[in-house]
Design a protein around this motif. Structure first.
Motif: not given
Length: 384
Positions: A184-186, A266-272, A305-310
């Motif tokens: 989810d995303i805000d 940040l609230p969890q759903l704003k992180i994405p 999961i958000s598509g970001l290489p680490v």
């Protein structure tokens, strides 16, 4: 296990708040879906140390219990005595249940002393308090012997405990990784986010979260970013003011302000929202203690999961996933070496499309609901 019979499970846990227990919520949700004949009640030692009953936001009845020794002794002291006191308070009520689920190491006394019913010990972390010497390890073996099943956060922690001579029956030990179960995303983008977007401009940005202390390579991560021209960083969560001042002295206040955006909590759903504006994420846990070294952070999963290489350190648990699925790069260091971190970032950027393709093809493997067989094995072992 008789799927037609109703089973009642008591889950005992010491926690800062049941609404923060994401792993417990996911475990109960998965088990209830697979086994509708199982019912849970949570017995929780909460910070307010009050006795009352209620229902969690995820629909599970709970009882908050009063533990007398928590009134007598300061927080962080007399841990084992408080653990015994917790067991003493709820002991009679546990008799009414078919099984007892002990949440994390604070319930070690319940996992050791609870008799005449199957016991599950769910270890969110390594039980460090019972690993310091041979006597303590002997006690840990006794706890394991009393449990029907022991759940660990990853296979690497099981292997570590085997090397310590603590595991006699490996079949009782099951790994259940704390994968996320939402994407989810805000939809509300606030002024802080808009300021960040304006500050970032068209520059490439590295996502940094959880840099709470030096064991997470806080200073090294930022210095590695600053060592690469035109690269900037977004820092989400708490960050040491002393470390920030140290960076300002070395790099200059203006440089730090221009190239590092300290977002704060940040609230969890704003992180994405912020993750989506970045090209890679750095996740390091230095080898300062076993629990740190064998960690798999939620921020690691969330980035992938958000598509970001680490870019990660050489921690066995994260290194395994990064190299198996090509999620990014695991450097040959735990985060102490700034040059190696810098090289890792450069390598990820150079092969960015390849890593993104790997993530697109494999990130579904890091979903909580993909562990149904592990959950099934835990329940069947508990009631075998």
């Amino acid at each position: 296990m008789n799927n037609k019979k109703k089973y009642r499970i008591a889950l005992a846990i010491m926690t800062n708040g049941l609404e923060y227990e994401d792993r417990v919520r996911k475990e109960i949700g998965s088990i209830s879906t697979l086994y509708p004949n199982l019912e849970f009640k949570i017995f929780a030692a909460l910070p307010n140390n009050k006795e009352y009953e209620g229902v969690t936001s995820f629909g599970v009845p709970f009882k908050s219990v009063f533990v007398p020794s928590r009134e007598k002794y300061a927080s962080g002291t007399k841990t084992m005595y408080k653990a015994y006191d917790f067991y003493r308070v709820i002991k009679k009520e546990l008799r009414d249940f078919d099984a007892v689920w002990c949440g994390d190491y604070h319930t070690v006394v319940i996992a050791l002393l609870c008799r005449n019913k199957p016991v599950l010990w769910d270890l969110h972390e390594l039980p460090s308090m019972l690993l310091g010497n041979s006597v303590k390890r002997m006690m840990l073996r006794k706890v394991f012997a009393n449990c029907k099943v022991i759940v660990h956060a990853n296979t690497q922690r099981i292997v570590y405990l085997q090397r310590q001579g603590c595991i006699k029956y490996p079949e009782k030990h099951i790994a259940l990784r704390n994968y996320p179960n939402f994407e989810d995303i805000d939809s509300d983008y606030d002024d802080k986010y808009k300021s960040f977007v304006e500050w970032k401009g068209n520059r490439d940005c590295v996502y940094l979260q959880g840099l709470n202390d030096s064991s997470r390579a806080d200073k090294e991560s930022i210095e590695a970013v600053l060592s690469i021209p035109n690269l900037v960083a977004a820092v989400v969560g708490r960050f040491s003011e002393d470390t920030k001042k140290e960076l300002e002295r070395k790099w200059g206040k203006e440089v730090l302000s221009n190239r590092v955006f300290f977002v704060g909590k940040l609230p969890q759903l704003k992180i994405p929202q912020y993750v989506a504006m970045c090209i890679t994420s750095l996740v390091f846990y230095k080898n300062v203690r076993p629990n740190n070294y064998y960690c798999e952070a939620n921020r690691f999963y969330q980035a992938v999961i958000s598509g970001l290489p680490v870019v990660t350190g050489n921690n066995p648990s994260m290194k395994e996933l990064v190299e198996r699925y090509g999620f990014g790069l695991s450097i040959e260091d735990d985060g102490e070496d700034i040059e190696k971190i810098k090289d890792g970032i450069t390598e990820v950027i150079a092969h960015y499309d390849e890593f993104c393709k790997n993530i697109s093809n494999n990130r579904g493997r890091l979903i909580w609901n993909g562990q149904k067989e592990e959950v099934r094995c835990i329940v069947e072992t508990l009631f075998k």
